[in-house]
Design a protein around this motif. Structure first.
Motif, PDB file in Angstrom:
ATOM      1  N   SER A 206       0.820  -1.218   0.000  1.00  0.00           N
ATOM      2  CA  SER A 206       0.000   0.000   0.000  1.00  0.00           C
ATOM      3  C   SER A 206       0.849   1.261   0.000  1.00  0.00           C
ATOM      4  CB  SER A 206      -0.939  -0.010   1.211  1.00  0.00           C
ATOM      5  OG  SER A 206      -0.201  -0.069   2.421  1.00  0.00           O
ATOM      6  N   ASN A 207       2.034   1.228   0.629  1.00  0.00           N
ATOM      7  CA  ASN A 207       2.876   2.426   0.629  1.00  0.00           C
ATOM      8  C   ASN A 207       3.333   2.782  -0.785  1.00  0.00           C
ATOM      9  OD1 ASN A 207       2.673   2.763   3.386  1.00  0.00           O
ATOM     10  ND2 ASN A 207       4.653   1.839   3.850  1.00  0.00           N
ATOM     11  N   VAL A 208       3.639   1.775  -1.594  1.00  0.00           N
ATOM     12  CA  VAL A 208       4.045   2.025  -2.980  1.00  0.00           C
ATOM     13  C   VAL A 208       2.849   2.534  -3.781  1.00  0.00           C
ATOM     14  CG1 VAL A 208       5.056   1.032  -5.061  1.00  0.00           C
ATOM     15  CG2 VAL A 208       5.793   0.216  -2.819  1.00  0.00           C
ATOM     16  N   THR A 209       1.701   1.918  -3.596  1.00  0.00           N
ATOM     17  CA  THR A 209       0.496   2.328  -4.316  1.00  0.00           C
ATOM     18  C   THR A 209       0.145   3.783  -4.011  1.00  0.00           C
ATOM     19  OG1 THR A 209      -0.341   0.068  -4.253  1.00  0.00           O
ATOM     20  CG2 THR A 209      -1.935   1.800  -4.723  1.00  0.00           C
ATOM     21  N   LYS A 210       0.212   4.156  -2.733  1.00  0.00           N
ATOM     22  CA  LYS A 210      -0.088   5.536  -2.348  1.00  0.00           C
ATOM     23  C   LYS A 210       0.916   6.514  -2.966  1.00  0.00           C
ATOM     24  CE  LYS A 210      -0.107   4.517   2.056  1.00  0.00           C
ATOM     25  NZ  LYS A 210      -0.229   4.571   3.534  1.00  0.00           N
ATOM     26  N   ALA A 211       2.168   6.104  -3.051  1.00  0.00           N
ATOM     27  CA  ALA A 211       3.186   6.967  -3.656  1.00  0.00           C
ATOM     28  C   ALA A 211       2.903   7.188  -5.137  1.00  0.00           C
ATOM     29  CB  ALA A 211       4.573   6.349  -3.460  1.00  0.00           C
ATOM     30  N   ILE A 212       2.490   6.129  -5.832  1.00  0.00           N
ATOM     31  CA  ILE A 212       2.140   6.260  -7.254  1.00  0.00           C
ATOM     32  C   ILE A 212       0.981   7.235  -7.413  1.00  0.00           C
ATOM     33  CG2 ILE A 212       1.196   5.060  -9.266  1.00  0.00           C
ATOM     34  CD1 ILE A 212       2.667   2.548  -8.299  1.00  0.00           C
ATOM     35  N   GLU A 213      -0.046   7.090  -6.589  1.00  0.00           N
ATOM     36  CA  GLU A 213      -1.225   7.952  -6.693  1.00  0.00           C
ATOM     37  C   GLU A 213      -0.861   9.416  -6.439  1.00  0.00           C
ATOM     38  OE1 GLU A 213      -4.688   4.745  -5.458  1.00  0.00           O
ATOM     39  OE2 GLU A 213      -3.934   6.136  -3.947  1.00  0.00           O
ATOM     40  N   ALA A 214      -0.027   9.653  -5.428  1.00  0.00           N
ATOM     41  CA  ALA A 214       0.362  11.033  -5.130  1.00  0.00           C
ATOM     42  C   ALA A 214       1.216  11.607  -6.266  1.00  0.00           C
ATOM     43  CB  ALA A 214       1.130  11.085  -3.804  1.00  0.00           C
ATOM     44  N   TRP A 215       2.105  10.802  -6.830  1.00  0.00           N
ATOM     45  CA  TRP A 215       2.930  11.261  -7.962  1.00  0.00           C
ATOM     46  C   TRP A 215       2.037  11.626  -9.146  1.00  0.00           C
ATOM     47  CZ3 TRP A 215       3.695   9.759 -13.015  1.00  0.00           C
ATOM     48  CH2 TRP A 215       4.821  10.270 -13.658  1.00  0.00           C
ATOM     49  N   GLN A 216       1.029  10.815  -9.398  1.00  0.00           N
ATOM     50  CA  GLN A 216       0.105  11.095 -10.499  1.00  0.00           C
ATOM     51  C   GLN A 216      -0.666  12.380 -10.241  1.00  0.00           C
ATOM     52  OE1 GLN A 216      -0.847   6.618 -12.220  1.00  0.00           O
ATOM     53  NE2 GLN A 216      -2.203   7.452 -10.677  1.00  0.00           N
ATOM     54  N   GLN A 217      -1.074  12.584  -8.993  1.00  0.00           N
ATOM     55  CA  GLN A 217      -1.789  13.806  -8.630  1.00  0.00           C
ATOM     56  C   GLN A 217      -0.918  15.033  -8.864  1.00  0.00           C
ATOM     57  OE1 GLN A 217      -4.872  14.218  -7.836  1.00  0.00           O
ATOM     58  NE2 GLN A 217      -5.215  15.605  -6.121  1.00  0.00           N
ATOM     59  N   ALA A 218       0.372  14.911  -8.533  1.00  0.00           N
ATOM     60  CA  ALA A 218       1.276  16.048  -8.645  1.00  0.00           C
ATOM     61  C   ALA A 218       1.660  16.352 -10.082  1.00  0.00           C
ATOM     62  CB  ALA A 218       2.537  15.793  -7.822  1.00  0.00           C
ATOM     63  N   THR A 219       1.812  15.331 -10.893  1.00  0.00           N
ATOM     64  CA  THR A 219       2.330  15.525 -12.252  1.00  0.00           C
ATOM     65  C   THR A 219       1.253  15.578 -13.329  1.00  0.00           C
ATOM     66  OG1 THR A 219       2.588  13.136 -12.620  1.00  0.00           O
ATOM     67  CG2 THR A 219       4.452  14.336 -11.613  1.00  0.00           C
ATOM     68  N   GLY A 220       0.063  15.045 -13.036  1.00  0.00           N
ATOM     69  CA  GLY A 220      -0.975  14.950 -14.058  1.00  0.00           C
ATOM     70  C   GLY A 220      -0.734  13.827 -15.038  1.00  0.00           C
ATOM     71  N   GLU A 221       0.298  13.011 -14.805  1.00  0.00           N
ATOM     72  CA  GLU A 221       0.585  11.876 -15.664  1.00  0.00           C
ATOM     73  C   GLU A 221       0.035  10.596 -15.057  1.00  0.00           C
ATOM     74  OE1 GLU A 221       4.601  11.513 -17.324  1.00  0.00           O
ATOM     75  OE2 GLU A 221       5.111  13.363 -16.255  1.00  0.00           O
ATOM     76  N   THR A 222       0.014   9.549 -15.866  1.00  0.00           N
ATOM     77  CA  THR A 222      -0.328   8.218 -15.378  1.00  0.00           C
ATOM     78  C   THR A 222       0.936   7.372 -15.413  1.00  0.00           C
ATOM     79  OG1 THR A 222      -2.607   8.330 -16.149  1.00  0.00           O
ATOM     80  CG2 THR A 222      -1.695   6.136 -15.762  1.00  0.00           C
ATOM     81  N   LEU A 223       1.267   6.744 -14.297  1.00  0.00           N
ATOM     82  CA  LEU A 223       2.447   5.890 -14.213  1.00  0.00           C
ATOM     83  C   LEU A 223       1.989   4.443 -14.221  1.00  0.00           C
ATOM     84  CD1 LEU A 223       5.560   5.827 -13.816  1.00  0.00           C
ATOM     85  CD2 LEU A 223       5.099   5.618 -11.360  1.00  0.00           C
ATOM     86  N   ASP A 224       2.395   3.705 -15.240  1.00  0.00           N
ATOM     87  CA  ASP A 224       2.045   2.289 -15.332  1.00  0.00           C
ATOM     88  C   ASP A 224       3.155   1.470 -14.694  1.00  0.00           C
ATOM     89  OD1 ASP A 224       1.305  -0.263 -15.900  1.00  0.00           O
ATOM     90  OD2 ASP A 224       1.121   0.004 -18.072  1.00  0.00           O
ATOM     91  N   PRO A 225       2.936   0.913 -13.502  1.00  0.00           N
ATOM     92  CA  PRO A 225       3.991   0.153 -12.830  1.00  0.00           C
ATOM     93  C   PRO A 225       4.339  -1.142 -13.543  1.00  0.00           C
ATOM     94  CG  PRO A 225       1.927  -0.066 -11.639  1.00  0.00           C
ATOM     95  CD  PRO A 225       1.692   0.953 -12.708  1.00  0.00           C
ATOM     96  N   ASN A 226       3.500  -1.551 -14.494  1.00  0.00           N
ATOM     97  CA  ASN A 226       3.784  -2.768 -15.258  1.00  0.00           C
ATOM     98  C   ASN A 226       4.664  -2.500 -16.474  1.00  0.00           C
ATOM     99  OD1 ASN A 226       1.983  -4.600 -13.694  1.00  0.00           O
ATOM    100  ND2 ASN A 226       0.417  -3.189 -14.443  1.00  0.00           N
ATOM    101  N   ASN A 227       4.848  -1.222 -16.817  1.00  0.00           N
ATOM    102  CA  ASN A 227       5.663  -0.856 -17.972  1.00  0.00           C
ATOM    103  C   ASN A 227       7.103  -0.624 -17.502  1.00  0.00           C
ATOM    104  OD1 ASN A 227       6.871   0.210 -20.247  1.00  0.00           O
ATOM    105  ND2 ASN A 227       5.159   1.564 -20.761  1.00  0.00           N
ATOM    106  N   THR A 228       7.837  -1.711 -17.380  1.00  0.00           N
ATOM    107  CA  THR A 228       9.201  -1.624 -16.859  1.00  0.00           C
ATOM    108  C   THR A 228      10.099  -0.797 -17.754  1.00  0.00           C
ATOM    109  OG1 THR A 228       8.941  -3.775 -15.774  1.00  0.00           O
ATOM    110  CG2 THR A 228      11.192  -2.993 -16.110  1.00  0.00           C
ATOM    111  N   GLU A 229       9.911  -0.901 -19.069  1.00  0.00           N
ATOM    112  CA  GLU A 229      10.744  -0.118 -19.986  1.00  0.00           C
ATOM    113  C   GLU A 229      10.604   1.387 -19.706  1.00  0.00           C
ATOM    114  OE1 GLU A 229      12.845  -1.323 -22.189  1.00  0.00           O
ATOM    115  OE2 GLU A 229      12.364  -3.401 -21.708  1.00  0.00           O
ATOM    116  N   ASP A 230       9.375   1.829 -19.454  1.00  0.00           N
ATOM    117  CA  ASP A 230       9.136   3.245 -19.179  1.00  0.00           C
ATOM    118  C   ASP A 230       9.798   3.656 -17.866  1.00  0.00           C
ATOM    119  OD1 ASP A 230       7.709   5.866 -19.476  1.00  0.00           O
ATOM    120  OD2 ASP A 230       6.684   5.152 -17.670  1.00  0.00           O
ATOM    121  N   ILE A 231       9.689   2.821 -16.838  1.00  0.00           N
ATOM    122  CA  ILE A 231      10.278   3.145 -15.540  1.00  0.00           C
ATOM    123  C   ILE A 231      11.797   3.216 -15.648  1.00  0.00           C
ATOM    124  CG2 ILE A 231      10.624   2.292 -13.184  1.00  0.00           C
ATOM    125  CD1 ILE A 231       7.730   1.147 -13.429  1.00  0.00           C
ATOM    126  N   LEU A 232      12.390   2.272 -16.385  1.00  0.00           N
ATOM    127  CA  LEU A 232      13.837   2.289 -16.557  1.00  0.00           C
ATOM    128  C   LEU A 232      14.287   3.531 -17.314  1.00  0.00           C
ATOM    129  CD1 LEU A 232      14.480  -1.463 -17.450  1.00  0.00           C
ATOM    130  CD2 LEU A 232      14.832  -0.334 -15.262  1.00  0.00           C
TER     131      LEU A 232
END
Length: 458
Positions: A206-232
């Motif tokens: 849940s701590n990771v999930t909450k961090a993703i949600e807050a990052w999305q709120q701040a940036t207006g982007e959507t972060l797909d945690p399943n897209n490893t290429e994008d994260i790298l």
């Protein structure tokens, strides 16, 4: 850094085992590790989707009990992630031992896959194939969970999650079949961005999930945690490889360290400094890591020898800037920091209050910030700790009750502070204050000043 009581087996030879099988071979903790959480119906354990044995009981406001398609009881967090499956301890132990007999893992299977603890070089996004976990067909339990400690007729999970959160954020995409290596990369990215996942341990929660949600709120982007290429690719631009090497120095090995930190405050008060207890505890905190995870990345290493080269997380520099407003969201167990333009610039998982010593409500303000603070225990104005009925003065140190930072609030005795138990942030309760990891509290402490408002929301 305090860690759980799980004992790993010799088959833990690096993260390649997770890339290969999505599992981590472990030796079971004694049934007593779960004693006090369940009773009746035999000994049970909580097993995470990664195959780990959960060494804590999720709070009743953190999970909901459901059944999967095989009829097993699963604990699911508010974002739909399976936290753990309730299993008989004996049966699970036998199954795990059979599995560990036939699994063969490679020490270098994690090398050259874009996660970064091989030789420095070109950043690559190549990762192995991963199997999808069995789907969970979720439905509410209509009868009670056998053995729940309260003995109630219904599982006593907080109904608040039936309603939208007070401050809804863009929901995070569910993670499917990601290895510990990939989740580590995700955690490091979020940590560098200022949206802390808490301790970096390669585990989704849940701590990771909450961090993703807050990052999305701040940036207006959507972060797909399943897209490893994008994260790298994102990691290339915010600090590089998520795992790097570090050479243990003579100062690292020398300490000072203490043999152990007693629980009783009267005994704590006798210590000249509430220091780390080992080199691994110190290094884990230095690199924002779970101490057990540090050992897993470096099997067989003696951390007390200067000159030893080890693999560690590369968290990057602390986020800088000026925070003008803080929101302590009790339901999310998260602290949100806003700048003068009211833009969300950082977020940290937190432990906020308890039923016995609840946090205040409404708006207070920052009174002062103290780094490496001592601690004065006064049972007449603080909580009651053990049988201690006298005022006690505890010396500074990372293993002190308030960790390495104390941000005092205008409501007396309340503050935002660090903790000697970073792995439990967001999973346990505090004595009314806002508890963060030491490194998150330090980062926030350097961005706030006297007069910054702190709003507690339910």
């Amino acid at each position: 850094m305090k860690t759980g009581s799980i004992v790993t087996t010799a088959t833990r030879t690096g993260l390649s085992l997770l890339a290969a099988a999505g599992l981590l071979a472990v030796e079971l903790t004694p049934a007593a590790a779960q004693e006090g959480y369940y009773r009746g119906g035999g000994d049970v354990i909580l097993v995470t989707p990664n195959g780990e044995i959960l060494d804590y009981m999720p709070g009743q406001d953190e999970v909901r009990a459901m059944r999967d398609h095989r009829g097993r009881t699963v604990l699911v967090d508010p974002w739909g992630n399976v936290v753990a499956t309730v299993m008989p301890s004996d049966g699970y132990g036998r199954a795990r031992r059979r599995q560990s007999d036939v699994d063969v893992y490679s020490n270098d299977g994690y090398r050259d896959r874009g996660y970064g603890y091989s030789e420095p070089g070109e950043f690559t996004g190549t990762v192995p194939d991963y199997g999808e976990p069995a789907p969970v067909e979720r439905e509410e339990l209509r009868d009670n969970l056998p053995g729940l400690i309260d003995g109630s007729e219904q599982a006593a999970y907080d109904p608040q999650y039936d309603d939208p959160l007070r401050q809804p954020m863009p929901p995070a995409i569910s993670v499917k079949g990601k290895s510990r290596a990939e989740i580590t990369a995700l955690q490091v990215f979020l940590d560098r961005e200022g949206f802390s996942p808490g301790v970096i341990d390669g585990k989704m929660g849940s701590n990771v999930t909450k961090a993703i949600e807050a990052w999305q709120q701040a940036t207006g982007e959507t972060l797909d945690p399943n897209n490893t290429e994008d994260i790298l690719e994102r990691l290339r631009f915010n600090g590089g490889l998520p795992i790097t090497t570090y050479t243990i120095t003579a100062a690292d090995a020398a300490g000072p360290y203490v043999a152990a930190i007693p629980e009783d405050y009267a005994h704590k008060a006798m210590l000249p400094h509430l220091s780390f207890t080992s080199t691994t505890e110190m290094l884990g905190e230095k690199f924002h890591m779970d101490e057990n995870y540090l050992r897993e990345l470096n099997p067989g290493v003696d951390f007390s020898i200067p000159g030893t080269i080890i693999k560690v997380i590369n968290p990057g520099p602390n986020k800088a800037g000026k925070v003008a407003r803080i929101v302590a969201d009790k339901s999310r167990k998260q602290v949100l920091a806003y700048d003068e333009a009211d833009k969300l610039v950082a977020a940290y998982p937190s432990t906020i209050g308890s039923s016995d010593t609840p946090s205040p409500s409404g708006i207070v303000s920052v009174e002062r910030i103290a780094f490496d603070p001592g601690y004065t225990y006064n049972p007449k104005i603080n909580f009651q700790q053990g049988a201690n009925d006298k005022i006690l003065t505890l010396q500074p140190g990372p293993n002190g009750p308030v960790g390495t930072v104390w941000i005092a609030l205008s409501k007396p005795t309340y503050g935002i502070h660090g903790t000697p138990d970073p792995s439990k942030i967001g999973k346990t309760q505090s004595h009314g204050c806002i508890r963060l990891t030491n490194w998150d509290a330090t980062e926030l402490g350097k961005m706030v000043s006297k007069g910054v408002t702190v709003e507690f929301v339910d």
